[in-house]
Design a protein around this motif. Structure first.
Motif, PDB file in Angstrom:
ATOM      1  N   ASP A  93       0.884  -1.178   0.000  1.00  0.00           N
ATOM      2  CA  ASP A  93       0.000   0.000   0.000  1.00  0.00           C
ATOM      3  C   ASP A  93       0.910   1.214   0.000  1.00  0.00           C
ATOM      4  O   ASP A  93       1.375   1.662   1.058  1.00  0.00           O
ATOM      5  N   GLN A  94       1.191   1.722  -1.196  1.00  0.00           N
ATOM      6  CA  GLN A  94       2.180   2.794  -1.308  1.00  0.00           C
ATOM      7  C   GLN A  94       1.710   4.104  -0.674  1.00  0.00           C
ATOM      8  O   GLN A  94       2.507   4.848  -0.116  1.00  0.00           O
ATOM      9  N   THR A  95       0.420   4.379  -0.749  1.00  0.00           N
ATOM     10  CA  THR A  95      -0.104   5.622  -0.189  1.00  0.00           C
ATOM     11  C   THR A  95       0.090   5.671   1.318  1.00  0.00           C
ATOM     12  O   THR A  95       0.572   6.665   1.875  1.00  0.00           O
ATOM     13  N   GLU A  98       3.869   5.831   2.326  1.00  0.00           N
ATOM     14  CA  GLU A  98       4.439   7.170   2.229  1.00  0.00           C
ATOM     15  C   GLU A  98       3.884   8.105   3.306  1.00  0.00           C
ATOM     16  O   GLU A  98       4.585   8.975   3.808  1.00  0.00           O
ATOM     17  N   SER A 135       0.287   2.949  -8.669  1.00  0.00           N
ATOM     18  CA  SER A 135      -0.832   3.893  -8.648  1.00  0.00           C
ATOM     19  C   SER A 135      -0.603   5.015  -9.646  1.00  0.00           C
ATOM     20  O   SER A 135       0.528   5.330 -10.011  1.00  0.00           O
ATOM     21  N   HIS A 138       1.256   9.213  -7.405  1.00  0.00           N
ATOM     22  CA  HIS A 138       2.161   8.608  -6.449  1.00  0.00           C
ATOM     23  C   HIS A 138       3.318   9.544  -6.126  1.00  0.00           C
ATOM     24  O   HIS A 138       3.516  10.575  -6.757  1.00  0.00           O
TER      25      HIS A 138
END
Length: 266
Positions: A93-95, A98, A135, A138
């Motif tokens: 889950d990159q969001t 970050e 995504s 990003h």
């Protein structure tokens, strides 16, 4: 169609057309029409309610996923020798990663944990993780960055793993990783990804000229009523959307010539 255009369209179109969102929009349209005393408004409202009822009351999500997950069963016995292991991204889950500054994984985390297990089972095998920015909007963090930190923390030496960090979809996973690893003739490479994603992934790798052995993880289906009805409604809705997106992905990839068959088989 260019690589970039197809990627953007897949992200932009899926947002309003994903079943849960589309049904909600239909329901609001129906309510608005009925409020304006338009009799036709009952039809979109009934369609929306009918869809949500079907997901809630029937094993619809399981029926969509089971053919995908059972297309490539895992081998009954692990191969005696494995030359390499390819693990596809899609579990980060990159969001949230970050936003919080620590690795955050989603429901496909088994792809990464299986890589650790295979690294220990086959100490001589080459390991590669492929995953860039999944995504549309990003930051600068890639899935490979997160995987590198997690695998190192779990005891996998950094020098054992090759990280491909440019791929943004399954097609790029196959093409870029093959160019990076240059697998030799007759080598045995395991492909690790979610079971529902395996048919499309194998088809793409074959089209790229790389014969891999399917090693599916992250199963979400079963053959019992307990499995069919155990998950809460939001999870079943998410499972249905995952399955439908894979079927649409198979159609789109075949139309674009990215897979070797409409529904790749062992």
């Amino acid at each position: 169609m260019s690589e970039q255009l197809s990627y953007v369209l897949s992200k932009v179109l899926w947002f309003p057309l994903r079943p849960g969102t589309f049904a909600l929009l239909l329901g609001w349209l129906g309510l608005w029409a009925l409020w304006r005393r338009r009799r036709w408004g009952r039809w979109p409202l009934l369609a929306a309610l009918g869809f949500y009822t079907a997901v809630f009351a029937t094993p619809l999500s399981q029926w969509v996923l089971i053919p995908l997950e059972e297309r490539f069963p895992r081998p009954a016995a692990a191969p005696a020798r494995v030359d390499g292991v390819v693990v596809l991204g899609g579990m980060v889950d990159q969001t949230i990663t970050e936003a919080r500054g620590i690795p955050a994984l989603n429901g496909a985390a088994e792809r990464l944990t299986e890589m650790v297990a295979l690294a220990r089972r086959y100490p001589q095998a080459r390991l590669v993780f492929t995953g860039g920015q999944g995504s549309l909007v990003h930051g600068g963090l890639t899935e490979a960055d997160v995987a590198r930190a997690l695998l190192t923390a779990m005891g996998v030496p950094p020098e054992r793993v090759t990280y491909e960090e440019a791929a943004r979809n399954t097609h790029q996973n196959a093409v870029l990783t093959r160019a990076l690893m240059r697998p030799g003739p007759g080598e045995t490479w395991l492909l690790v990804t979610s079971a529902s994603h395996m048919p499309r992934a194998v088809g793409v790798f074959r089209k790229a000229g790389w014969e891999v052995l399917a090693w599916p993880v992250n199963y979400r289906t079963g053959r019992s009523l307990v499995v069919w009805y155990d998950a809460p409604f939001p999870e079943r809705l998410a499972q249905f959307e995952t399955g439908l997106r894979e079927w649409l992905g198979l159609l789109a990839y075949r139309a674009m010539g990215r897979t070797d068959a409409l529904f790749p088989a062992p």
